[in-house]
Write a protein that holds these residues in place. Structure first.
Motif, PDB file in Angstrom:
ATOM      1  N   SER A 101       1.001  -0.952   0.356  1.00  0.00           N
ATOM      2  CA  SER A 101      -0.198   0.472  -0.198  1.00  0.00           C
ATOM      3  C   SER A 101       1.049   0.948  -0.418  1.00  0.00           C
ATOM      4  CB  SER A 101      -0.645  -0.016   1.072  1.00  0.00           C
ATOM      5  OG  SER A 101       0.177   0.000   2.462  1.00  0.00           O
ATOM      6  N   GLY A 102       2.366   1.302  -0.618  1.00  0.00           N
ATOM      7  CA  GLY A 102       2.830   1.910  -0.838  1.00  0.00           C
ATOM      8  C   GLY A 102       2.462   2.839  -1.616  1.00  0.00           C
ATOM      9  N   THR A 103       2.924   4.650  -1.574  1.00  0.00           N
ATOM     10  CA  THR A 103       3.065   6.099  -1.894  1.00  0.00           C
ATOM     11  C   THR A 103       4.016   5.964  -2.877  1.00  0.00           C
ATOM     12  OG1 THR A 103       0.798   6.412  -0.995  1.00  0.00           O
ATOM     13  CG2 THR A 103       1.685   8.354  -2.010  1.00  0.00           C
ATOM     14  N   PHE A 104       4.248   6.578  -4.433  1.00  0.00           N
ATOM     15  CA  PHE A 104       5.167   7.544  -5.337  1.00  0.00           C
ATOM     16  C   PHE A 104       4.096   8.751  -4.291  1.00  0.00           C
ATOM     17  CE2 PHE A 104       5.770   3.025  -6.384  1.00  0.00           C
ATOM     18  CZ  PHE A 104       7.434   2.990  -6.188  1.00  0.00           C
ATOM     19  N   ASP A 105       5.566   9.511  -4.020  1.00  0.00           N
ATOM     20  CA  ASP A 105       5.023  11.575  -3.675  1.00  0.00           C
ATOM     21  C   ASP A 105       5.713  11.737  -5.101  1.00  0.00           C
ATOM     22  OD1 ASP A 105       4.825  13.880  -4.031  1.00  0.00           O
ATOM     23  OD2 ASP A 105       4.998  13.558  -0.758  1.00  0.00           O
ATOM     24  N   LEU A 106       5.513  12.523  -6.017  1.00  0.00           N
ATOM     25  CA  LEU A 106       6.056  12.938  -7.347  1.00  0.00           C
ATOM     26  C   LEU A 106       7.199  14.222  -6.966  1.00  0.00           C
ATOM     27  CD1 LEU A 106       3.951  12.172 -10.483  1.00  0.00           C
ATOM     28  CD2 LEU A 106       5.646  11.232  -9.615  1.00  0.00           C
ATOM     29  N   ASP A 107       5.779  15.061  -5.909  1.00  0.00           N
ATOM     30  CA  ASP A 107       6.874  16.373  -5.504  1.00  0.00           C
ATOM     31  C   ASP A 107       6.973  17.076  -5.947  1.00  0.00           C
ATOM     32  OD1 ASP A 107       8.053  17.849  -3.366  1.00  0.00           O
ATOM     33  OD2 ASP A 107      10.128  17.208  -3.717  1.00  0.00           O
ATOM     34  N   GLY A 108       6.163  17.813  -7.485  1.00  0.00           N
ATOM     35  CA  GLY A 108       6.218  18.320  -8.419  1.00  0.00           C
ATOM     36  C   GLY A 108       6.977  17.534  -9.845  1.00  0.00           C
ATOM     37  N   ASN A 109       7.271  16.007  -9.641  1.00  0.00           N
ATOM     38  CA  ASN A 109       8.456  15.733 -11.033  1.00  0.00           C
ATOM     39  C   ASN A 109       7.084  15.082 -11.791  1.00  0.00           C
ATOM     40  OD1 ASN A 109      11.231  17.036  -9.925  1.00  0.00           O
ATOM     41  ND2 ASN A 109       9.976  16.095  -7.892  1.00  0.00           N
ATOM     42  N   THR A 110       7.510  14.480 -12.816  1.00  0.00           N
ATOM     43  CA  THR A 110       6.533  14.076 -14.005  1.00  0.00           C
ATOM     44  C   THR A 110       7.331  12.535 -14.291  1.00  0.00           C
ATOM     45  OG1 THR A 110       6.612  16.310 -15.468  1.00  0.00           O
ATOM     46  CG2 THR A 110       6.321  14.126 -16.343  1.00  0.00           C
ATOM     47  N   LEU A 111       6.340  11.639 -13.892  1.00  0.00           N
ATOM     48  CA  LEU A 111       6.523  10.427 -13.960  1.00  0.00           C
ATOM     49  C   LEU A 111       6.314   9.713 -15.498  1.00  0.00           C
ATOM     50  CD1 LEU A 111       7.497   7.274 -13.193  1.00  0.00           C
ATOM     51  CD2 LEU A 111       5.226   6.853 -12.013  1.00  0.00           C
ATOM     52  N   THR A 112       6.976   9.140 -16.142  1.00  0.00           N
ATOM     53  CA  THR A 112       6.740   8.946 -17.137  1.00  0.00           C
ATOM     54  C   THR A 112       6.268   7.348 -17.447  1.00  0.00           C
ATOM     55  OG1 THR A 112       6.992  10.747 -18.476  1.00  0.00           O
ATOM     56  CG2 THR A 112       6.788   8.985 -20.071  1.00  0.00           C
ATOM     57  N   LEU A 113       5.526   6.719 -17.716  1.00  0.00           N
ATOM     58  CA  LEU A 113       4.926   5.000 -18.318  1.00  0.00           C
ATOM     59  C   LEU A 113       5.099   5.418 -19.436  1.00  0.00           C
ATOM     60  CD1 LEU A 113       2.357   4.687 -15.765  1.00  0.00           C
ATOM     61  CD2 LEU A 113       5.302   4.200 -15.379  1.00  0.00           C
ATOM     62  N   THR A 114       6.419   4.632 -20.240  1.00  0.00           N
ATOM     63  CA  THR A 114       5.830   4.214 -21.975  1.00  0.00           C
ATOM     64  C   THR A 114       6.164   3.056 -22.297  1.00  0.00           C
ATOM     65  OG1 THR A 114       7.851   6.476 -21.844  1.00  0.00           O
ATOM     66  CG2 THR A 114       7.496   4.463 -23.626  1.00  0.00           C
ATOM     67  N   ASN A 115       5.420   2.255 -23.026  1.00  0.00           N
ATOM     68  CA  ASN A 115       5.853   1.444 -23.609  1.00  0.00           C
ATOM     69  C   ASN A 115       5.665   1.059 -24.906  1.00  0.00           C
ATOM     70  OD1 ASN A 115       4.702  -1.712 -23.922  1.00  0.00           O
ATOM     71  ND2 ASN A 115       5.005  -2.404 -21.596  1.00  0.00           N
ATOM     72  N   ASN A 116       6.608   0.405 -25.393  1.00  0.00           N
ATOM     73  CA  ASN A 116       6.332   0.286 -27.169  1.00  0.00           C
ATOM     74  C   ASN A 116       5.707  -1.465 -27.535  1.00  0.00           C
ATOM     75  OD1 ASN A 116       6.920   2.810 -27.333  1.00  0.00           O
ATOM     76  ND2 ASN A 116       8.818   2.630 -26.643  1.00  0.00           N
ATOM     77  N   THR A 117       5.717  -2.140 -26.458  1.00  0.00           N
ATOM     78  CA  THR A 117       5.658  -3.261 -26.567  1.00  0.00           C
ATOM     79  C   THR A 117       4.301  -3.998 -26.812  1.00  0.00           C
ATOM     80  OG1 THR A 117       6.920  -4.510 -24.810  1.00  0.00           O
ATOM     81  CG2 THR A 117       8.516  -3.891 -26.287  1.00  0.00           C
ATOM     82  N   GLY A 118       3.542  -3.531 -26.066  1.00  0.00           N
ATOM     83  CA  GLY A 118       1.887  -3.927 -25.714  1.00  0.00           C
ATOM     84  C   GLY A 118       2.018  -4.715 -23.979  1.00  0.00           C
ATOM     85  N   GLY A 119       2.603  -4.060 -23.467  1.00  0.00           N
ATOM     86  CA  GLY A 119       2.697  -4.879 -21.888  1.00  0.00           C
ATOM     87  C   GLY A 119       1.583  -3.645 -20.847  1.00  0.00           C
ATOM     88  N   THR A 120       2.197  -4.230 -20.261  1.00  0.00           N
ATOM     89  CA  THR A 120       1.356  -3.523 -19.227  1.00  0.00           C
ATOM     90  C   THR A 120       2.012  -1.700 -18.938  1.00  0.00           C
ATOM     91  OG1 THR A 120       0.009  -5.497 -18.567  1.00  0.00           O
ATOM     92  CG2 THR A 120      -0.118  -3.933 -16.856  1.00  0.00           C
ATOM     93  N   VAL A 121       1.593  -1.166 -18.394  1.00  0.00           N
ATOM     94  CA  VAL A 121       1.818  -0.015 -17.647  1.00  0.00           C
ATOM     95  C   VAL A 121       2.235  -0.032 -16.472  1.00  0.00           C
ATOM     96  CG1 VAL A 121       2.864   1.346 -19.648  1.00  0.00           C
ATOM     97  CG2 VAL A 121       0.662   1.803 -18.400  1.00  0.00           C
ATOM     98  N   ILE A 122       0.770  -0.168 -15.984  1.00  0.00           N
ATOM     99  CA  ILE A 122       0.164  -0.455 -14.097  1.00  0.00           C
ATOM    100  C   ILE A 122      -0.515  -1.671 -13.992  1.00  0.00           C
ATOM    101  CG2 ILE A 122      -1.614   0.716 -12.729  1.00  0.00           C
ATOM    102  CD1 ILE A 122       0.508   2.464 -13.468  1.00  0.00           C
ATOM    103  N   GLN A 123       0.693  -2.835 -13.288  1.00  0.00           N
ATOM    104  CA  GLN A 123       0.610  -3.686 -13.088  1.00  0.00           C
ATOM    105  C   GLN A 123      -0.384  -3.705 -11.293  1.00  0.00           C
ATOM    106  OE1 GLN A 123      -0.290  -6.932 -14.482  1.00  0.00           O
ATOM    107  NE2 GLN A 123      -1.605  -7.271 -11.956  1.00  0.00           N
ATOM    108  N   ASP A 124      -1.318  -3.718 -10.724  1.00  0.00           N
ATOM    109  CA  ASP A 124      -1.726  -3.210  -9.569  1.00  0.00           C
ATOM    110  C   ASP A 124      -1.960  -4.122  -8.571  1.00  0.00           C
ATOM    111  OD1 ASP A 124      -1.587  -1.897  -7.138  1.00  0.00           O
ATOM    112  OD2 ASP A 124      -3.411  -1.068  -7.568  1.00  0.00           O
TER     113      ASP A 124
END
Length: 466
Positions: free
Chosen positions: A267-290
């Protein structure tokens, strides 16, 4: 004149002290006091100059000399002194054990640094050392290969960093096992520290890494404890990395990150603190696995990539800050889920697919819940049976682009939602009692039966209509 007369003259002439002490005695006492004061002052000056001298001597004394240890997997021996190129140690472990903090290790290129060779399952750098990969002059080998069955742990504990660097063409490759940072600091030359495909970087403590790594293929970056701030171990340009927060708690971004996948097993948290997280996938996979409900806050998440990739959940709902869709994203929940966003922006060329297909079945309960603006600058929105749910306590603008078709629009904001473009509803429009729907010079068109549509709040309209 008699003696008594002489005494009277002396007294009258004032040649006695005020107390009646003869003048010579008073002068002697005054002189002794002055001498005593001068002696004390001289003593203080002498002590001060002596202390200053000691400080100066200490300042110009050479620091404790660093020792350079030599390691050669092929031609070394752990019975050697290890302190010359002609008498190197055989193992990295032996050199670490012999070294003191801030010593240097020159490790010759070789493919043979394995678990069997080192006699241990992990190389543990528990001192503040510099490990330097150098070319083997006899073989020409430049790569110091920490082989796939040998883990590597940085655990110095102090404030001076462990340094990993190359020299004379040498470089490190960590091949396919774990690279663990437990305490202390790590500084690297990224071009000289390669992580082979399949490597897992576990960061459970310590300062943010400076320098970073060269990721050669897929890798896993796992923050195994909360309360950490990311460093250069998290790349700002794209790398095929699976980013995890398995330790729970909050991990704060120290800069932008660009990875292939975001996973969560706690149940953790990623605090971006004003920054940008880019999730890039060019192969048809999963970008969020939760599995349990990932939370990302205080920044922007960009979904990018040229191929279809999905957001899959099997546990609690995911929560994101502002998001921007640049690539193609399909929401493929394994159970009814709700995704909480700040503002949503769809860029030209993007696709947001809400069909929710999992194992050839359609999940009709996918909801995008957003508290900020919804802006569609282009792209395709595949609505299926999904729900858009503007909510929250701030005013927001819904700019869906010309003729955006959605299924249900459920408005439960305690603020005003302003619609700035055409909306086609194939399902229902629901406005709760605390909301205000403001329609400008556009139409909100109900194309479905609308049998369960409700309007409990207030509505204002320009020349448009519902």
């Amino acid at each position: 004149m008699g003696s008594s007369d002489t005494a009277s003259e002396d007294t009258l002439s004032g040649d006695t002290s005020p107390e009646g002490t003869p003048a010579a005695t008073a002068e002697t006492t005054s002189h002794n006091r002055t001498t005593s004061t001068m002696d004390l002052s001289r003593l203080l000056r002498t002590t001060l100059f002596a202390a200053l001298g000691l400080l100066l001597v200490g300042a110009f004394m050479p620091a404790q000399a660093q020792t350079t240890f030599f390691v050669d997997a092929e031609d070394g021996s752990d019975t050697n002194s290890g302190t010359s190129a002609s008498a190197p140690f055989e193992t990295i472990t032996r050199a670490i054990n012999a070294a003191s903090a801030e010593d240097i290790m020159r490790i010759r290129g070789d493919q043979g640094y394995t678990q069997t060779h080192e006699g241990t399952g992990a190389i543990n750098v528990d001192k503040e050392l510099t490990l330097r990969a150098v070319e083997d002059p006899s073989s020409g080998e430049q790569e110091v290969l920490i082989a796939s069955n040998l883990d590597f742990t940085v655990n110095p504990g102090g404030s001076t960093p462990v340094n990993l660097e190359g020299q004379d063409g040498g470089f490190f490759t960590f091949d396919g096992d774990t690279f663990t940072i437990t305490t202390g600091a790590l500084s690297t030359t990224a071009s000289d520290v390669n992580l082979a495909s399949g490597t897992t970087v576990n960061r459970g403590g310590g300062d943010p890494v400076t320098g970073g790594f060269t990721y050669n293929g897929t890798a896993t970056l796992d923050y195994t404890s909360g309360g950490l701030t990311t460093g250069d171990e998290l790349p700002s340009s794209f790398n095929a990395i699976d980013l995890l927060n398995s330790g729970g708690g909050t991990v704060t971004f120290g800069g932008d990150g660009n990875v292939q996948e975001l996973s969560n097993t706690s149940s953790g948290t990623f605090d971006l603190d004003g920054n940008t997280l880019t999730l890039t996938n060019n192969t048809g996979g999963t970008v969020i696995q939760d599995n349990t409900g990932v939370t990302v806050q205080n920044g922007t998440v960009v979904f990018a990539g040229s191929d279809l990739h999905s957001i899959e959940e099997s546990g609690s709902s995911a929560t994101f800050p502002d998001v921007e869709f640049e690539g193609t994203v399909a929401f493929q929940d394994q159970s009814a889920q709700e995704h909480f966003f700040g503002s949503i922006t769809m860029q030209s060329g993007s696709t947001v697919d809400m069909t929710g297909e999992t194992n050839n079945s359609v999940d009709s309960d996918i909801t995008l819940d957003f508290s900020g603006d919804f802006t569609r600058n282009g792209g395709t929105f595949v609505e299926a049976n999904s729900v858009l749910n503007p909510s929250g306590s701030q005013d927001a603008t819904f700019t869906p682009g010309v003729n955006l078709t959605i299924f249900d629009l459920d408005i439960d904001k305690s603020a005003t939602l302003t619609v700035d473009d055409f909306v086609d509803l194939t399902g229902n429009l629901n406005v709760d009692g605390s909301s205000t729907l403001a329609v400008g010079d556009v139409d909100v068109r109900l194309k479905g039966t609308g049998s369960s549509s409700t309007l409990n709040g207030s509505m204002t309209a320009g020349t448009g209509a519902i």
